[in-house]
Enzyme design. Structure first.
Site, PDB file in Angstrom:
ATOM      1  N   HIS A  30       9.193   8.470 -27.030  1.00 22.43           N
ATOM      2  CA  HIS A  30       8.097   9.314 -26.565  1.00 22.43           C
ATOM      3  C   HIS A  30       8.226  10.749 -27.075  1.00 22.43           C
ATOM      4  O   HIS A  30       7.260  11.333 -27.581  1.00 22.43           O
ATOM      5  CB  HIS A  30       8.055   9.304 -25.040  1.00 22.43           C
ATOM      6  CG  HIS A  30       7.025  10.220 -24.457  1.00 22.43           C
ATOM      7  ND1 HIS A  30       5.675  10.095 -24.719  1.00 22.43           N
ATOM      8  CD2 HIS A  30       7.146  11.299 -23.628  1.00 22.43           C
ATOM      9  CE1 HIS A  30       5.007  11.049 -24.076  1.00 22.43           C
ATOM     10  NE2 HIS A  30       5.883  11.791 -23.417  1.00 22.43           N
ATOM     11  N   GLU A  90      -3.678  16.874 -11.499  1.00 22.50           N
ATOM     12  CA  GLU A  90      -4.067  17.177 -12.874  1.00 22.50           C
ATOM     13  C   GLU A  90      -5.570  17.392 -13.033  1.00 22.50           C
ATOM     14  O   GLU A  90      -6.224  16.819 -13.904  1.00 22.50           O
ATOM     15  CB  GLU A  90      -3.581  16.079 -13.834  1.00 22.50           C
ATOM     16  CG  GLU A  90      -3.486  16.536 -15.279  1.00 22.50           C
ATOM     17  CD  GLU A  90      -2.796  15.531 -16.183  1.00 22.50           C
ATOM     18  OE1 GLU A  90      -3.503  14.822 -16.907  1.00 22.50           O
ATOM     19  OE2 GLU A  90      -1.545  15.469 -16.165  1.00 22.50           O
ATOM     20  N   HIS A 106       0.623  15.733 -26.507  1.00 22.88           N
ATOM     21  CA  HIS A 106       0.634  14.360 -25.996  1.00 22.88           C
ATOM     22  C   HIS A 106      -0.583  13.540 -26.433  1.00 22.88           C
ATOM     23  O   HIS A 106      -0.470  12.319 -26.574  1.00 22.88           O
ATOM     24  CB  HIS A 106       0.728  14.358 -24.471  1.00 22.88           C
ATOM     25  CG  HIS A 106       2.095  14.683 -23.955  1.00 22.88           C
ATOM     26  ND1 HIS A 106       2.762  15.851 -24.276  1.00 22.88           N
ATOM     27  CD2 HIS A 106       2.934  13.992 -23.122  1.00 22.88           C
ATOM     28  CE1 HIS A 106       3.946  15.857 -23.675  1.00 22.88           C
ATOM     29  NE2 HIS A 106       4.073  14.755 -22.977  1.00 22.88           N
ATOM     30  N   ARG A 111      -2.371  21.507 -14.722  1.00 21.07           N
ATOM     31  CA  ARG A 111      -1.301  20.547 -14.990  1.00 21.07           C
ATOM     32  C   ARG A 111      -1.489  19.855 -16.337  1.00 21.07           C
ATOM     33  O   ARG A 111      -0.510  19.440 -16.971  1.00 21.07           O
ATOM     34  CB  ARG A 111      -1.215  19.506 -13.868  1.00 21.07           C
ATOM     35  CG  ARG A 111      -0.069  18.516 -14.089  1.00 21.07           C
ATOM     36  CD  ARG A 111       0.218  17.633 -12.906  1.00 21.07           C
ATOM     37  NE  ARG A 111       1.312  16.719 -13.210  1.00 21.07           N
ATOM     38  CZ  ARG A 111       1.885  15.901 -12.343  1.00 21.07           C
ATOM     39  NH1 ARG A 111       1.476  15.882 -11.079  1.00 21.07           N
ATOM     40  NH2 ARG A 111       2.872  15.102 -12.712  1.00 21.07           N
ATOM     41  N   ARG A 121       0.804  -1.233   0.000  1.00 19.90           N
ATOM     42  CA  ARG A 121       0.000   0.000   0.000  1.00 19.90           C
ATOM     43  C   ARG A 121       0.836   1.281   0.000  1.00 19.90           C
ATOM     44  O   ARG A 121       0.357   2.350   0.343  1.00 19.90           O
ATOM     45  CB  ARG A 121      -0.987   0.017   1.171  1.00 19.90           C
ATOM     46  CG  ARG A 121      -2.001  -1.122   1.129  1.00 19.90           C
ATOM     47  CD  ARG A 121      -3.123  -0.885   2.108  1.00 19.90           C
ATOM     48  NE  ARG A 121      -4.141  -1.943   1.969  1.00 19.90           N
ATOM     49  CZ  ARG A 121      -4.185  -3.025   2.729  1.00 19.90           C
ATOM     50  NH1 ARG A 121      -3.276  -3.205   3.679  1.00 19.90           N
ATOM     51  NH2 ARG A 121      -5.126  -3.932   2.560  1.00 19.90           N
ATOM     52  N   LYS A 150       3.824  11.324 -11.306  1.00 17.23           N
ATOM     53  CA  LYS A 150       3.024  10.450 -12.163  1.00 17.23           C
ATOM     54  C   LYS A 150       3.753   9.127 -12.351  1.00 17.23           C
ATOM     55  O   LYS A 150       4.937   9.101 -12.697  1.00 17.23           O
ATOM     56  CB  LYS A 150       2.789  11.087 -13.533  1.00 17.23           C
ATOM     57  CG  LYS A 150       1.704  12.128 -13.582  1.00 17.23           C
ATOM     58  CD  LYS A 150       1.472  12.556 -15.028  1.00 17.23           C
ATOM     59  CE  LYS A 150       0.334  13.523 -15.174  1.00 17.23           C
ATOM     60  NZ  LYS A 150       0.110  13.913 -16.586  1.00 17.23           N
ATOM     61  N   LYS A 162       7.981  22.922 -14.452  1.00 16.67           N
ATOM     62  CA  LYS A 162       7.082  21.825 -14.106  1.00 16.67           C
ATOM     63  C   LYS A 162       6.698  21.867 -12.633  1.00 16.67           C
ATOM     64  O   LYS A 162       5.533  21.638 -12.265  1.00 16.67           O
ATOM     65  CB  LYS A 162       7.705  20.474 -14.444  1.00 16.67           C
ATOM     66  CG  LYS A 162       6.742  19.324 -14.135  1.00 16.67           C
ATOM     67  CD  LYS A 162       7.038  18.068 -14.880  1.00 16.67           C
ATOM     68  CE  LYS A 162       5.914  17.048 -14.671  1.00 16.67           C
ATOM     69  NZ  LYS A 162       6.175  15.769 -15.366  1.00 16.67           N
ATOM     70  N   HIS A 219       0.465  10.327 -28.031  1.00 14.65           N
ATOM     71  CA  HIS A 219       0.146   9.016 -27.468  1.00 14.65           C
ATOM     72  C   HIS A 219      -0.581   8.140 -28.487  1.00 14.65           C
ATOM     73  O   HIS A 219      -0.371   6.921 -28.537  1.00 14.65           O
ATOM     74  CB  HIS A 219      -0.716   9.172 -26.218  1.00 14.65           C
ATOM     75  CG  HIS A 219       0.045   9.673 -25.031  1.00 14.65           C
ATOM     76  ND1 HIS A 219      -0.567   9.996 -23.835  1.00 14.65           N
ATOM     77  CD2 HIS A 219       1.370   9.915 -24.840  1.00 14.65           C
ATOM     78  CE1 HIS A 219       0.345  10.405 -22.971  1.00 14.65           C
ATOM     79  NE2 HIS A 219       1.527  10.369 -23.559  1.00 14.65           N
ATOM     80  N   GLU A 252      10.387  17.773 -24.838  1.00 16.73           N
ATOM     81  CA  GLU A 252       9.693  18.213 -23.624  1.00 16.73           C
ATOM     82  C   GLU A 252      10.226  19.569 -23.145  1.00 16.73           C
ATOM     83  O   GLU A 252       9.485  20.362 -22.565  1.00 16.73           O
ATOM     84  CB  GLU A 252       9.831  17.166 -22.520  1.00 16.73           C
ATOM     85  CG  GLU A 252       9.185  15.822 -22.816  1.00 16.73           C
ATOM     86  CD  GLU A 252       7.662  15.845 -22.671  1.00 16.73           C
ATOM     87  OE1 GLU A 252       7.101  16.910 -22.396  1.00 16.73           O
ATOM     88  OE2 GLU A 252       7.047  14.777 -22.844  1.00 16.73           O
ATOM     89  N   ASN A 254       0.700  18.615 -21.137  1.00 20.62           N
ATOM     90  CA  ASN A 254       0.527  17.545 -22.125  1.00 20.62           C
ATOM     91  C   ASN A 254       0.337  18.077 -23.544  1.00 20.62           C
ATOM     92  O   ASN A 254      -0.270  17.399 -24.381  1.00 20.62           O
ATOM     93  CB  ASN A 254      -0.671  16.670 -21.743  1.00 20.62           C
ATOM     94  CG  ASN A 254      -0.400  15.843 -20.501  1.00 20.62           C
ATOM     95  OD1 ASN A 254       0.587  15.111 -20.435  1.00 20.62           O
ATOM     96  ND2 ASN A 254      -1.252  15.975 -19.505  1.00 20.62           N
TER      97      ASN A 254
END
Length: 339
Positions: A234, A206, A217, A210, A90, A112, A196, A221, A154, A214
């Protein structure tokens, strides 16, 4: 006691780092090989099956909640180790030691963590902040050129969405970045992390601002997923996605053509792609299918990050011209084999 997870490409890096790095000389002192795990790198390896190897190792070693995971590698390793740390018993502590530009300026900062699913990139994951992030730019000396350029995509993003002065600095210093000038690299990484961190501090999970990080992205993606994970790095996919976002923004009259030109020019200066190759399997349907399961979809509505206004401004919105989006996709896949 730390447990180190590293990628194959840098399997022998931990010991030299522990001996010589000015950033983290004591981090690896108490690590033995039995406490280390070497994983394959690459987006195609960022899966539940590979991530489970971390949990298997922890259980074999009977590690308790006092363990601290150390992610030594690029963004893929950091994402998997962070996710494993989030769910092992956990939640346990972890430390990021990024060794690529991409990981240093983006994925290691902000908490993330995720693995990919065949139907969507980063769809299985958690927000789990590292205890700290150690960046040593000496690790970039052996980074392949293609990986370096991927990370720069980026860096460019920060200038486009919120930091126009940084964008102009990049226009004047791209040659130094590509030549790995130490001072130039350090400045680019530091300023990217500052950008960032400011955004993450304002919106950790997000819910709003935030998401602007992206830019490119959602299209990117879709390219990674539709082309097959591992075909594109990426940052390469994000570069094409950013070109698409800029093109779409201009098509709607949200930015002028001069900003589109500057976006393409800086991508080319960084040796990054801005179009799909003729043998790409991408077509309009593949794009739209992949984008329909993007994490920024809310109540069935796709939301995009698009440029609007002067350099350094963007919006996160579902209120855009759908025909302009479709026309942009069709323009980019017009000569692809998938079409």
């Amino acid at each position: 006691c730390p447990g180190v997870v590293e990628c194959e490409e840098i399997e022998d890096l931990a010991e030299p780092l522990g001996r010589s790095s000015h950033c983290f000389p004591a981090l690896f002192i108490h690590v033995s090989r039995k406490d280390s795990l070497v994983l394959p790198d690459g987006e195609e390896k960022k899966t539940m099956d590979v991530m489970m190897k971390i949990l298997d190792k922890c259980l074999e070693l009977k590690l308790d909640r006092k363990v601290t995971f150390v992610a030594l590698g690029g963004g893929v390793i950091g994402d998997m180790v962070g996710f494993a740390a989030a769910i092992y018993q956990r939640g346990v502590n972890f430390i990021q030691v990024p060794t690529t530009v991409m990981a240093m300026v983006d994925s290691s900062v902000g908490g993330k963590t995720a693995v990919n699913h065949p139907l969507g990139k980063n769809m299985i994951g958690s927000f789990h902040q590292p205890e700290c992030v150690f960046v040593d730019t000496d690790t970039l000396k052996t980074l392949p050129d293609r990986e370096l350029q991927s990370g720069i995509a980026e860096v460019i993003k920060y200038g486009l969405i919120r930091d126009p002065d940084f964008f102009e600095w990049q226009e004047n210093n791209m040659e130094g970045l590509l030549k790995r000038d130490p001072d130039t690299l350090r400045y680019a990484i530091k300023r990217s992390c500052e950008n960032k961190a400011e955004v993450v501090k304002a919106d950790e999970k997000e819910a709003g601002i935030r998401a602007t990080l992206n830019l490119g992205h959602t299209f990117g993606h879709a390219i990674e997923n539709g082309s097959g994970y591992g075909v594109w790095l990426h940052g390469e996919a994000v570069a094409i996605g950013t070109a698409m976002a800029a093109t779409m923004s201009a098509r709607m009259g949200w930015i002028d053509e001069e900003l589109v030109k500057r976006t393409y020019t800086i991508m080319h200066a960084a040796n990054l792609p801005t179009e799909l190759p003729v043998d790409s399997p991408m077509d309009t349907e593949t794009f739209l299918d992949a984008m329909s399961v993007d994490k920024k979809v809310a109540d069935g509505q796709l939301r995009l990050i698009l440029l609007k206004g002067d350099l350094g401004n963007c919006v996160f919105t579902g209120d855009f011209d759908k025909d302009a989006m479709t026309a942009t996709i069709e323009e980019f896949v017009a000569e692809c084999a998938g079409s």
